[in-house]
Structure formats: C-alpha cells, structure tokens
Write an enzyme that holds these catalytic residues in place. Structure first.
Site, PDB file in Angstrom:
ATOM      1  N   ARG A  66       0.802  -1.223   0.000  1.00 13.89           N
ATOM      2  CA  ARG A  66       0.000   0.000   0.000  1.00 13.89           C
ATOM      3  C   ARG A  66       0.836   1.274   0.000  1.00 13.89           C
ATOM      4  O   ARG A  66       0.313   2.347  -0.268  1.00 13.89           O
ATOM      5  CB  ARG A  66      -0.926   0.006   1.222  1.00 13.89           C
ATOM      6  CG  ARG A  66      -2.032  -1.038   1.148  1.00 13.89           C
ATOM      7  CD  ARG A  66      -2.843  -1.079   2.434  1.00 13.89           C
ATOM      8  NE  ARG A  66      -2.044  -1.581   3.546  1.00 13.89           N
ATOM      9  CZ  ARG A  66      -2.508  -1.770   4.781  1.00 13.89           C
ATOM     10  NH1 ARG A  66      -3.777  -1.483   5.053  1.00 13.89           N
ATOM     11  NH2 ARG A  66      -1.741  -2.236   5.733  1.00 13.89           N
ATOM     12  N   LYS A 172       3.706 -20.689   6.764  1.00 17.87           N
ATOM     13  CA  LYS A 172       2.808 -21.206   7.787  1.00 17.87           C
ATOM     14  C   LYS A 172       2.226 -20.026   8.559  1.00 17.87           C
ATOM     15  O   LYS A 172       2.812 -18.944   8.520  1.00 17.87           O
ATOM     16  CB  LYS A 172       3.532 -22.183   8.705  1.00 17.87           C
ATOM     17  CG  LYS A 172       4.470 -21.538   9.730  1.00 17.87           C
ATOM     18  CD  LYS A 172       5.042 -22.601  10.648  1.00 17.87           C
ATOM     19  CE  LYS A 172       5.884 -21.996  11.744  1.00 17.87           C
ATOM     20  NZ  LYS A 172       5.125 -21.321  12.801  1.00 17.87           N
ATOM     21  N   HIS A 202      10.717 -23.356   7.420  1.00 24.10           N
ATOM     22  CA  HIS A 202      12.127 -22.949   7.365  1.00 24.10           C
ATOM     23  C   HIS A 202      13.051 -23.937   8.072  1.00 24.10           C
ATOM     24  O   HIS A 202      14.247 -23.983   7.784  1.00 24.10           O
ATOM     25  CB  HIS A 202      12.303 -21.538   7.946  1.00 24.10           C
ATOM     26  CG  HIS A 202      12.155 -21.459   9.435  1.00 24.10           C
ATOM     27  ND1 HIS A 202      10.942 -21.270  10.046  1.00 24.10           N
ATOM     28  CD2 HIS A 202      13.072 -21.546  10.432  1.00 24.10           C
ATOM     29  CE1 HIS A 202      11.115 -21.228  11.352  1.00 24.10           C
ATOM     30  NE2 HIS A 202      12.386 -21.404  11.625  1.00 24.10           N
ATOM     31  N   LYS A 206      17.389 -25.976   7.138  1.00 24.74           N
ATOM     32  CA  LYS A 206      18.598 -25.976   7.950  1.00 24.74           C
ATOM     33  C   LYS A 206      19.500 -27.151   7.568  1.00 24.74           C
ATOM     34  O   LYS A 206      19.040 -28.261   7.334  1.00 24.74           O
ATOM     35  CB  LYS A 206      18.236 -26.054   9.440  1.00 24.74           C
ATOM     36  CG  LYS A 206      17.518 -24.798   9.958  1.00 24.74           C
ATOM     37  CD  LYS A 206      17.188 -24.936  11.429  1.00 24.74           C
ATOM     38  CE  LYS A 206      16.511 -23.676  11.951  1.00 24.74           C
ATOM     39  NZ  LYS A 206      17.413 -22.518  11.961  1.00 24.74           N
ATOM     40  N   GLU A 240      12.738 -22.746  23.563  1.00 23.12           N
ATOM     41  CA  GLU A 240      13.091 -21.345  23.416  1.00 23.12           C
ATOM     42  C   GLU A 240      13.228 -20.725  24.797  1.00 23.12           C
ATOM     43  O   GLU A 240      12.490 -21.075  25.719  1.00 23.12           O
ATOM     44  CB  GLU A 240      12.024 -20.590  22.621  1.00 23.12           C
ATOM     45  CG  GLU A 240      11.856 -21.082  21.193  1.00 23.12           C
ATOM     46  CD  GLU A 240      10.801 -20.286  20.447  1.00 23.12           C
ATOM     47  OE1 GLU A 240      11.161 -19.308  19.765  1.00 23.12           O
ATOM     48  OE2 GLU A 240       9.616 -20.641  20.552  1.00 23.12           O
ATOM     49  N   ASP A 259       1.823 -23.975  16.719  1.00 24.24           N
ATOM     50  CA  ASP A 259       2.902 -23.135  16.204  1.00 24.24           C
ATOM     51  C   ASP A 259       4.142 -23.936  15.834  1.00 24.24           C
ATOM     52  O   ASP A 259       4.844 -23.578  14.887  1.00 24.24           O
ATOM     53  CB  ASP A 259       3.261 -22.077  17.252  1.00 24.24           C
ATOM     54  CG  ASP A 259       4.165 -20.982  16.701  1.00 24.24           C
ATOM     55  OD1 ASP A 259       3.945 -20.559  15.555  1.00 24.24           O
ATOM     56  OD2 ASP A 259       5.084 -20.556  17.428  1.00 24.24           O
ATOM     57  N   HIS A 264       7.086 -28.058  12.378  1.00 22.70           N
ATOM     58  CA  HIS A 264       8.508 -28.345  12.549  1.00 22.70           C
ATOM     59  C   HIS A 264       8.770 -29.733  13.127  1.00 22.70           C
ATOM     60  O   HIS A 264       9.533 -30.527  12.556  1.00 22.70           O
ATOM     61  CB  HIS A 264       9.150 -27.302  13.469  1.00 22.70           C
ATOM     62  CG  HIS A 264       9.005 -25.897  13.005  1.00 22.70           C
ATOM     63  ND1 HIS A 264       8.934 -25.548  11.671  1.00 22.70           N
ATOM     64  CD2 HIS A 264       8.914 -24.728  13.686  1.00 22.70           C
ATOM     65  CE1 HIS A 264       8.817 -24.236  11.572  1.00 22.70           C
ATOM     66  NE2 HIS A 264       8.799 -23.720  12.769  1.00 22.70           N
ATOM     67  N   LYS A 362       8.231 -22.096  25.471  1.00 23.00           N
ATOM     68  CA  LYS A 362       8.882 -20.801  25.636  1.00 23.00           C
ATOM     69  C   LYS A 362       9.274 -20.611  27.093  1.00 23.00           C
ATOM     70  O   LYS A 362       8.716 -21.220  27.987  1.00 23.00           O
ATOM     71  CB  LYS A 362       7.961 -19.675  25.172  1.00 23.00           C
ATOM     72  CG  LYS A 362       7.650 -19.746  23.681  1.00 23.00           C
ATOM     73  CD  LYS A 362       6.842 -18.554  23.212  1.00 23.00           C
ATOM     74  CE  LYS A 362       6.567 -18.637  21.712  1.00 23.00           C
ATOM     75  NZ  LYS A 362       7.804 -18.564  20.918  1.00 23.00           N
TER      76      LYS A 362
END
Length: 510
Positions: A66, A172, A202, A206, A240, A259, A264, A362
């Site tokens: 935009r 995703k 992704h 790796k 994480e 997630d 993954h 997390k």
C-alpha cells in the site's frame, strides 16, 4: 506448465556436487514485503544468493503493498534490510547490479493494483529477460491467501505460458486444524497446481535437518540399528528461552502445539522415522514421509500421554522476567499453552512400540533444538554390581540449533585399577569440521523454489496428515481446563516429567 530446470540437485547426482545450483531466468514478487519476515529474512536471503552468484543476471524483485513508494524508495528500504540482516559481506558492485532489478507496485489486495502489477510484470519480462518465470511469495496471514490467489488468477498472473512457469510460495500457519488446512489447500490449488505450490517450513532448510538424510543413508553404522530392536525411545525438542513479548496478542489462540509441533517437529519425526527412499527425487522423498505420517498416532489415554503449560514469572538466567499472564496483550483467562508435549507412536514394523516424545516451549532453560535417539540397554552386561552405576543409555543426538552437529553417547572405562564404566561423548560440530559456512535456511528454500526443487517443502497431504495427528490432542486440551504453570527458566510443567516416567523414561537436559 512448469518446465523442468537444467540444474540437478546434488543429492541426486554425486558427480555434480561441486557444481553450483544457479537459478535460470526468473523474478519474484513479495506480498507483505514491508513485514518483519521480509525485512529480517527474505530480503537479506535474496541479497546473499546474489552475492554468492546463484541468481540469474536479470533477476527481478518486485514488492507489492500500500505504500506510495517509487523504485528508489523501495530500493533504499531493501538496502537497509540487507545491511541489517545479510549473512554475507555487503558488496557495492553486487548491490548495484541487484538494485537495477528492484521494483515496487502500489496497491491493495482487493483493488485494481493487481492489473497494474500484471502489466508491470509483462514489461519486466521484456526489459529484464525474466522469461515470464515468476515466483509469488505470500508473506502474509492466511486470511489473505484466497483474495491474492483469486486476484492473480483474474489478471492472468497464475497462468504459465509454454516454456515458462509461475509458482506460489506460502508461509505457515497452514490452517489451524485439518479441516481449515484442507480448505486452504483447495483455495490455493484452485489457482495453482500442487506442483507449483511451495509451502515454507524454514526448519527443513537448515543444514542439520538435511544432514539427517546423510547420517542415516550414507553410513552403514547407523541404519542397521535405526529401529525398534535397538532404540528405546526418541525425544524431539524445540526449546526457546524467550517469552511472547510483543507477539502475545497474535499468539493467543494459537499455542505451542499449533505453532511448532504440527509443522517443525512432525517434519523432523518424519525424516527420522521414514524408510529409505528410492532416490532423493522430491516425489520419492515426500512419499516416504507421507507413509510415516499416515502411520503416526497419539498414544492414549491423552491425560497421561500429553502435557501442556503456561510460563509464570521466574529467573531467566540472571534476569527476573514476568509471567505469561502479565504479558501485554495476553488474556489472563486464556488457556493457550506456551509449552506442549505429546507421546506419539509410529505404527510400522520398524518402530512398533517405540514412543516418540515431542516437546516445545517458551521461557525454558535454554534455546535448543535437538533429536535424541536413546538406545536400549545391552541385553547382557557381564559387570559386577556398582561398576555401571554411572552408565546411562547410549544415544545419538542430532543438534539442529545452536552449535549444530551430532553427539554420540556411549560407555567407557574410567582410567584406574578398577572396572568402572561411565558415559562419554563423541562430538561432531559443523563449525569445526567444515570451513564452508552454512547458508541461511531461507537462502536454500528460496533458491529451491526458483529451481523447482520441492524436496524440502511439505505437500498438502503432509500438512493435512500432520493436523490429523494433532487435532485429537488439541480437542482434548480444549476441555481440560487451565494449563499447568511452570516457572520461567525451568524445563516445563511437572506433568511433562510424569508423562515420561510412566514409561520409565526421563527428559534429557540439553
């Protein structure tokens, strides 16, 4: 139609391993080019590919959005993204050449901007020699997929003329359950054939993930023991040490299982558990992964084979951090989990009876992703009592990040006059073994999409099967009340430890 490219995947032909895989005449349009993903990952990856000489001379990058940007303004934006995020050193000559093919078209997803975009792409085909070969990167939320795909179909951008190709690359999440994933696949496949759809995970880009294939199928010492006769259980961990931060509002309603596990970790499971493919041709590789996912089911009962949690305030290293319910934008009554663990069984002759434990979370003890294959004890051990007190189980641990590499744990005699056996590690680290620097995952995946090399991209069947595995667990959790709390900086809720102890196992401490 999607014409075959002339470069050969080195995995398919060992005689070509020293040849660079260079994309043919082509260009890329990025929708959502002003978002974080494009700025931090996609634009730097495109520059790094150019800097390594892997893009064609006339490669053209078109941003659509935009903003009322001209070519110079968009070029300045891309240049700053490159300076901030590129893996390779900034080279003025490389940048000058790349910048010649950088364009921006202003428009919304639901207006006539697509007519302008289609006309501009036709002009660039003539001016830049892109051969009418275009990859469309949808770096946008899935809610926009239908609108963008239909607009591209309306203006003819999805149509591949003879000896040219059009492909779509999507990020995703691929839906939020099996039904929504199927609907999303139908929307995309109504415009682009499945052979032209590249779904980005992704993690599959790796180097250490791809090394699973080399470790298993290039070495005689591993594959004979890669089965239920020798392996006791498998642990797949993605931990994480960060919290939700500014993503709290986005994350609420998604959770750790959707997630991370659905994409993954189930892809890692498929690569670990698959049978040897007839070749590394994309169709052969994907067929073996699909067989694994078709055979994979949650262990029951779910109240004993799964665990979930939400992090509370605690110490993350030397820093005291707030809990999930204090994060800005997060509903304190939400049941969305920041930790998810489950026990899965692969019902095949190779893996019968071997539990696969998957976990992600997390605010855990440290940032690490690894796959650990833990072996059974030797059937007979001619040692006296006490000589094996310090000996655990043999293990092969594939470290995906950080400190990429492979560790083998086995028993060795402690020096001295007595027979005492203790665990030792044999370690392989990428950084020490190779002088070559590993490319960033998005570099590999963008180049593969331009080359029509789909081995590392999940098919719609893989996506839907992954949801079929996870859906019963998420449905059970929906009626199971509030997730268990775990202090930040620890390794998750106590229910996750109980989940393994019921089978006589315990989590590794990475």
């Amino acid at each position: 139609m999607n014409s075959a490219h002339t470069w050969v995947n080195p995995l398919r032909d060992a005689t070509d391993i020293r040849l660079p895989r260079i994309a043919g005449p082509s260009g890329m349009v990025i929708f959502g080019v002003t978002g974080d993903l494009a700025y931090k990952k996609l634009l730097p990856a495109i520059y790094d590919l150019a800097n390594r000489g892997l893009l064609p001379a006339g490669f053209t990058l078109v941003g659509f959005g935009r903003r009322e940007w001209d070519k110079q303004q968009f070029g300045d934006y891309v240049k700053q993204a490159v300076r901030d995020g590129a893996r390779t050193k900034f080279d003025h000559n490389v940048w000058t050449h790349l910048a010649e093919g950088i364009e921006f078209v202003t428009g919304n997803f639901d207006d006539s901007g697509f007519d302008t975009l289609a006309a501009r792409l036709a002009e660039l085909d003539a001016a830049r020699g892109t051969g009418s070969n275009w990859a469309y990167y949808l770096s946008v939320p899935p809610d926009y997929f239908a609108t963008i795909c239909h607009q591209m179909q309306r203006v003819g951008m999805s149509h591949s003329a003879e000896n040219s190709w059009r492909r779509v690359i999507i990020e995703k999440p691929f839906g939020h359950d099996q039904e929504s994933a199927r609907e999303l696949n139908e929307i995309v496949n109504a415009v682009f054939p499945e052979s032209a759809v590249f779904r980005i995970d992704h993690y599959l880009g790796k180097e250490t993930v791809q090394n699973i294939l080399a470790l298993r199928f290039a070495n005689q010492i591993f594959e004979p023991m890669w089965n239920a006769n020798y392996i006791d259980h498998v642990q797949i961990t993605m931990a994480e040490d960060i919290g939700l931060g500014g993503r709290a509002g986005y994350y609420d309603g998604i959770g750790a299982a959707r997630d991370v596990i659905q994409n993954h970790l189930l892809q890692l499971l498929a690569l670990v558990a698959m049978e040897e493919p007839s070749s590394f041709d994309p169709a052969a590789l994907q067929a073996e992964k699909i067989k694994v996912l078709q055979s994979t089911k949650p262990a029951y009962p779910l109240n004993k084979s799964t665990a979930r949690g939400q992090y509370s305030a605690g110490w993350q290293g030397s820093e005291y951090v707030k809990g999930l319910r204090e994060e800005d934008g997060f509903d304190p009554e939400s049941t969305t989990e920041t930790y998810a663990a489950c026990t899965l069984l692969v019902n095949s002759r190779r893996w019968a009876g071997v539990p696969f434990y998957l976990r992600t979370g997390k605010r855990l003890g440290r940032r690490v992703t690894e796959i650990a294959l833990v072996f059974k004890h030797a059937p007979y051990q001619p040692f006296d009592d006490g000589q094996l007190e310090s000996l655990g189980q043999n293990a092969v641990v594939i470290r995906v990040q950080p400190d990429e590499g492979v560790t083998m744990r086995f028993g060795s005699k402690v020096p001295g006059s007595t027979m005492e056996v203790r665990d030792v590690n044999m370690d392989f680290a990428y950084a020490e073994a190779f002088t070559e620097e590993s490319p960033e995952a998005y570099e590999r995946l963008i180049l593969d999409a331009l080359l029509d090399e789909s081995s590392l991209f999940p098919t719609n069947a893989e996506v839907e099967l992954s949801w079929a595995i996870l859906d019963p667990i998420i449905e059970y959790w929906a009626g199971a009340g509030q997730p268990e709390e775990y202090p930040a900086g620890t390794w998750g809720p106590t229910s996750a430890d109980k989940m393994l102890r019921r089978r006589g196992h315990s989590w590794r401490r990475p």
